[in-house]
Design a protein around this motif. Structure first.
Motif, PDB file in Angstrom:
ATOM      1  N   TYR A  21       0.835  -1.192   0.000  1.00  0.00           N
ATOM      2  CA  TYR A  21       0.000   0.000   0.000  1.00  0.00           C
ATOM      3  C   TYR A  21       0.874   1.248   0.000  1.00  0.00           C
ATOM      4  N   SER A  22       0.441   2.236  -0.755  1.00  0.00           N
ATOM      5  CA  SER A  22       1.146   3.519  -0.787  1.00  0.00           C
ATOM      6  C   SER A  22       0.683   4.381   0.389  1.00  0.00           C
ATOM      7  N   ILE A  23       1.434   5.436   0.642  1.00  0.00           N
ATOM      8  CA  ILE A  23       1.071   6.372   1.709  1.00  0.00           C
ATOM      9  C   ILE A  23      -0.338   6.919   1.473  1.00  0.00           C
ATOM     10  N   SER A  24      -0.638   7.280   0.228  1.00  0.00           N
ATOM     11  CA  SER A  24      -1.973   7.836  -0.038  1.00  0.00           C
ATOM     12  C   SER A  24      -3.066   6.805   0.211  1.00  0.00           C
ATOM     13  N   GLN A  25      -2.821   5.533  -0.099  1.00  0.00           N
ATOM     14  CA  GLN A  25      -3.808   4.496   0.178  1.00  0.00           C
ATOM     15  C   GLN A  25      -3.982   4.300   1.687  1.00  0.00           C
ATOM     16  N   ILE A  26      -2.872   4.389   2.419  1.00  0.00           N
ATOM     17  CA  ILE A  26      -2.947   4.257   3.883  1.00  0.00           C
ATOM     18  C   ILE A  26      -3.756   5.413   4.464  1.00  0.00           C
ATOM     19  N   LYS A  27      -3.470   6.626   3.991  1.00  0.00           N
ATOM     20  CA  LYS A  27      -4.211   7.794   4.490  1.00  0.00           C
ATOM     21  C   LYS A  27      -5.682   7.722   4.114  1.00  0.00           C
ATOM     22  N   ASP A  28      -5.997   7.222   2.918  1.00  0.00           N
ATOM     23  CA  ASP A  28      -7.401   7.039   2.522  1.00  0.00           C
ATOM     24  C   ASP A  28      -8.100   6.058   3.451  1.00  0.00           C
ATOM     25  N   TYR A  29      -7.396   4.998   3.835  1.00  0.00           N
ATOM     26  CA  TYR A  29      -7.967   4.017   4.762  1.00  0.00           C
ATOM     27  C   TYR A  29      -8.236   4.658   6.121  1.00  0.00           C
ATOM     28  N   LEU A  30      -7.284   5.452   6.597  1.00  0.00           N
ATOM     29  CA  LEU A  30      -7.490   6.144   7.874  1.00  0.00           C
ATOM     30  C   LEU A  30      -8.723   7.046   7.800  1.00  0.00           C
ATOM     31  N   LYS A  31      -8.879   7.714   6.666  1.00  0.00           N
ATOM     32  CA  LYS A  31     -10.032   8.605   6.479  1.00  0.00           C
ATOM     33  C   LYS A  31     -11.343   7.795   6.500  1.00  0.00           C
ATOM     34  N   ARG A  32     -11.347   6.631   5.819  1.00  0.00           N
ATOM     35  CA  ARG A  32     -12.534   5.768   5.830  1.00  0.00           C
ATOM     36  C   ARG A  32     -12.858   5.271   7.239  1.00  0.00           C
ATOM     37  N   CYS A  33     -11.823   5.151   8.069  1.00  0.00           N
ATOM     38  CA  CYS A  33     -12.014   4.731   9.471  1.00  0.00           C
ATOM     39  C   CYS A  33     -12.308   5.929  10.374  1.00  0.00           C
ATOM     40  N   GLU A  34     -12.541   7.092   9.755  1.00  0.00           N
ATOM     41  CA  GLU A  34     -12.865   8.334  10.453  1.00  0.00           C
ATOM     42  C   GLU A  34     -11.739   8.804  11.382  1.00  0.00           C
ATOM     43  N   ILE A  35     -10.517   8.585  10.938  1.00  0.00           N
ATOM     44  CA  ILE A  35      -9.344   9.101  11.649  1.00  0.00           C
ATOM     45  C   ILE A  35      -8.730  10.158  10.737  1.00  0.00           C
ATOM     46  N   GLU A  36      -9.033  11.415  11.047  1.00  0.00           N
ATOM     47  CA  GLU A  36      -8.579  12.498  10.180  1.00  0.00           C
ATOM     48  C   GLU A  36      -7.846  13.598  10.936  1.00  0.00           C
ATOM     49  N   ASP A  37      -8.025  13.684  12.216  1.00  0.00           N
ATOM     50  CA  ASP A  37      -7.466  14.802  12.976  1.00  0.00           C
ATOM     51  C   ASP A  37      -6.095  14.465  13.568  1.00  0.00           C
ATOM     52  N   TYR A  38      -5.171  14.109  12.695  1.00  0.00           N
ATOM     53  CA  TYR A  38      -3.798  13.828  13.115  1.00  0.00           C
ATOM     54  C   TYR A  38      -2.856  14.741  12.343  1.00  0.00           C
ATOM     55  N   THR A  39      -1.681  14.941  12.902  1.00  0.00           N
ATOM     56  CA  THR A  39      -0.684  15.779  12.222  1.00  0.00           C
ATOM     57  C   THR A  39       0.197  14.887  11.354  1.00  0.00           C
TER      58      THR A  39
END
Length: 173
Positions: A21-39
């Motif tokens: 998985y690429s970084i963007s795919q990992i970040k998309d997964y985090l977003k789908r899991c409603e984890i968005e408020d990280y630095t």
């Protein structure tokens, strides 16, 4: 649970299928899991921690997969990997001659007797960035041996970089 711990758990959850998985795919997964408020610091720190602790493996720039015990620790010959940091110098120079002698006649045989395959960056057969190869080896190899002879600034940088991982390093002079 801290934000970094949550990120690490979700990254491991995503990579549990052992696909890349690429970084963007990992970040998309985090977003789908409603984890968005990280630095970005929390995210990159979480990725670095997972790498350092052999939970994930860097496949290529910005691409990761779950680490399995056959990755990185044992080479094809069944030996653990040792990265040798050394002033290398130009072909035929005194610096190169000294580095080659130390490597061939002392470091490599001792490492072999101790179950390690010693490699220096000039022995890597890759066309990618030599700097990235060095940083990857400093992060991933089981042992680093650093020859501080000549007070080479690159060697000192590489020693400092390895020190951050808190993994074994042997200093020679």
């Amino acid at each position: 649970m801290t934000k970094s711990a949550i990120i690490k758990n979700k990254v491991l959850e995503l990579l549990s299928d052992e696909k890349e998985y690429s970084i963007s795919q990992i970040k998309d997964y985090l977003k789908r899991c409603e984890i968005e408020d990280y630095t970005e610091g929390q995210f990159s720190g979480s990725i670095d921690n997972l790498l350092k602790n052999y939970k994930i493996k860097k496949v290529s720039r910005g691409v990761y997969r779950r680490y399995n015990m056959d990755d990185g620790i044992i080479n094809d010959n069944g030996l653990r990997r040792c990265f040798v940091v050394s002033p290398i110098g130009d072909e035929g120079s005194d610096i190169r001659k000294n580095a080659d002698q130390l490597f061939q006649h002392i470091i490599k045989p001792v490492c072999a007797k101790c179950g390690f395959d010693a490699k220096r960056v000039d022995q890597f057969n890759r066309a990618e960035s030599i700097t990235q190869d060095i940083l990857d080896a400093l992060n991933e190899y089981d042992l680093v041996i650093a020859d501080m002879t000549g007070h080479n600034p690159n060697v000192f940088f590489e020693i400092g970089y390895r020190a951050k991982s808190q993994k074994p390093i042997i200093h020679l002079k």
